[in-house]
Design an enzyme around this catalytic site. Sequence first.
Site, PDB file in Angstrom:
ATOM      1  N   ARG A  73      53.978  30.999  -4.390  1.00 20.37           N
ATOM      2  CA  ARG A  73      52.798  31.742  -3.919  1.00 20.37           C
ATOM      3  C   ARG A  73      52.539  32.873  -4.899  1.00 20.37           C
ATOM      4  NH1 ARG A  73      55.261  35.841  -4.149  1.00 20.37           N
ATOM      5  NH2 ARG A  73      53.466  36.854  -3.247  1.00 20.37           N
ATOM      6  N   ALA A 110      48.809  34.573  -6.749  1.00 16.97           N
ATOM      7  CA  ALA A 110      47.663  33.941  -7.426  1.00 16.97           C
ATOM      8  C   ALA A 110      48.008  33.311  -8.784  1.00 16.97           C
ATOM      9  CB  ALA A 110      46.531  34.966  -7.554  1.00 16.97           C
ATOM     10  N   ARG A 169      44.874  26.083  -1.603  1.00 16.77           N
ATOM     11  CA  ARG A 169      44.741  27.460  -1.108  1.00 16.77           C
ATOM     12  C   ARG A 169      43.428  28.027  -1.669  1.00 16.77           C
ATOM     13  NH1 ARG A 169      49.508  31.531  -0.960  1.00 16.77           N
ATOM     14  NH2 ARG A 169      48.301  32.297   0.818  1.00 16.77           N
ATOM     15  N   GLN A 194      56.074  38.970   2.796  1.00 17.33           N
ATOM     16  CA  GLN A 194      56.341  38.880   1.352  1.00 17.33           C
ATOM     17  C   GLN A 194      56.989  40.157   0.831  1.00 17.33           C
ATOM     18  OE1 GLN A 194      53.497  37.913   2.802  1.00 17.33           O
ATOM     19  NE2 GLN A 194      52.489  36.251   1.699  1.00 17.33           N
ATOM     20  N   ASP A 204      43.939  38.806  -5.644  1.00 21.37           N
ATOM     21  CA  ASP A 204      43.751  37.353  -5.614  1.00 21.37           C
ATOM     22  C   ASP A 204      42.381  36.961  -6.148  1.00 21.37           C
ATOM     23  OD1 ASP A 204      45.862  37.922  -3.331  1.00 21.37           O
ATOM     24  OD2 ASP A 204      46.103  35.861  -4.062  1.00 21.37           O
ATOM     25  N   ASN A 231      42.945  40.818  -1.644  1.00 21.58           N
ATOM     26  CA  ASN A 231      44.400  40.802  -1.808  1.00 21.58           C
ATOM     27  C   ASN A 231      45.006  40.591  -0.422  1.00 21.58           C
ATOM     28  OD1 ASN A 231      46.733  41.078  -3.571  1.00 21.58           O
ATOM     29  ND2 ASN A 231      47.153  42.967  -2.477  1.00 21.58           N
ATOM     30  N   LYS A 232      46.300  40.531  -0.375  1.00 18.88           N
ATOM     31  CA  LYS A 232      47.016  40.245   0.869  1.00 18.88           C
ATOM     32  C   LYS A 232      46.525  41.103   2.033  1.00 18.88           C
ATOM     33  CE  LYS A 232      49.325  37.710   1.469  1.00 18.88           C
ATOM     34  NZ  LYS A 232      48.799  36.443   2.063  1.00 18.88           N
TER      35      LYS A 232
HETATM   36  O1  MRU Z   1      49.757  34.623   0.250  1.00 19.60           O
HETATM   37  P1  MRU Z   1      50.359  35.022  -1.071  1.00 19.60           P
HETATM   38  O2  MRU Z   1      51.796  35.384  -0.959  1.00 19.60           O
HETATM   39  O3  MRU Z   1      50.078  33.989  -2.142  1.00 19.60           O
HETATM   40  O4  MRU Z   1      49.558  36.330  -1.474  1.00 19.60           O
HETATM   41  C1  MRU Z   1      49.879  36.988  -2.669  1.00 19.60           C
HETATM   42  C2  MRU Z   1      49.089  38.220  -2.915  1.00 19.60           C
HETATM   43  O5  MRU Z   1      48.248  38.601  -2.147  1.00 19.60           O
HETATM   44  C3  MRU Z   1      49.351  38.934  -4.205  1.00 19.60           C
HETATM   45  O6  MRU Z   1      49.166  40.298  -4.047  1.00 19.60           O
HETATM   46  C4  MRU Z   1      48.381  38.405  -5.276  1.00 19.60           C
HETATM   47  O7  MRU Z   1      48.372  37.013  -5.311  1.00 19.60           O
HETATM   48  C5  MRU Z   1      48.714  38.929  -6.624  1.00 19.60           C
HETATM   49  S1  MRU Z   1      50.230  38.262  -7.258  1.00 19.60           S
HETATM   50  C6  MRU Z   1      50.374  38.814  -8.851  1.00 19.60           C
END
Ligand code: MRU
Length: 366
Positions: free
Chosen positions: A49, A51, A89, A201, A242, A252-253
Amino acid sequence: MQESGLKPILWKEKKLILLDQRVLPGSTSYLTAETLEDCIFAIREMVVRGAPAIAITGAFGIAIYLNALSSKPSPAEFKKKLTELLESRPTAVNLRLMIEEFQSRFTENENSTLSLEDLRKQAEIFALTMLETDLNDNLALSKNSLSLFPKSPSQLNLITHCNTGALATAGHGTALGVIRSLRDAGHFLTVFADETRPYLQGARLTAWELKEEGIPAFLITDSMAGWLMGSRKIDAVIVGADRIASNGDTANKIGTYPLAIVAKHHGVPFYVAATAKSMDFRIPDGSHIPIEMRKPDEVTSFSFLKDENGKPFLNEGVIAPIGMDALNPSFDVTPASLITGIITERGIVSPVTEENLKKIFGQPFV
Ligand code: MRU
């Protein structure tokens, strides 16, 4: 600049070996992806996981798909496979940009005449180059971030959200890469890592990376950030991205947006660290970003955390009445007006405006 030794994505003998992030920190096990379907599974089910890591896995998935064929796929067949990959995704734009770049380089126009053998070679080189470029871009953006904290050594208190480290990328990381590089530059850090409900995470992955690195850190629940900013001096919040829209609105998350509001209220600088491969100049603003909705049981229980045999760690991990509905948007969008700066491999974008983003990035991949 020093990179982290952690390698979540390995390419060995034309197979993709992925560190299984579903079972961290409980166990360190690897999953070998031998088909494109394995790669799609790994992305959808969060074996891998983040991006950049998702897009790199997808690129190796294309190489694996081509390696398994005995004759060249028809354009329609190939497109169908790429669409399946794309749908694994939806929020992070990196996967889409990777697929579109692959198509424009190798399957459209005069390149559509490439033999299967040549296409295979090109696909492998393309994926390996992505792996190398992502690492170099992360090191470059981390180096650029040092100008934001010029007084070295100094004590810096930083908050981060989700996991943006070596696990989410080809290595080093974006926001967590910045944190690593600030430490390497001699700053004394205290990092406050949001646990990042519901998928944790922050608790499972960022806390693990920080511990492995020996960076002083405290794990906090997402709801503690306001208290923290109100009661201690916090120097900055640094998060990943993302997808960044033309005007700088950033997905973002989930939980990033309220964190940015609290930071604004307390006058704490709020930085996004990301590469060009998270920029989406085709959409004017964040309202066009598709938000992935995940299963409600990630919110109502912790039983999504499985051991290496696929068994839930906690059978008793249900934390809501049986049958309770729950919402589970996996991302939110932080308006550009709340972002102090975007730290990129090409420099810092601040203030965050469409004009400044275009000055730095031009229009990559379009
Ligand atoms: O659902 P995830 O774990 O893939 O989400 C990840 C994030 O939101 C990260 O902050 C983003 O992808 C940047 S990773 C360099």
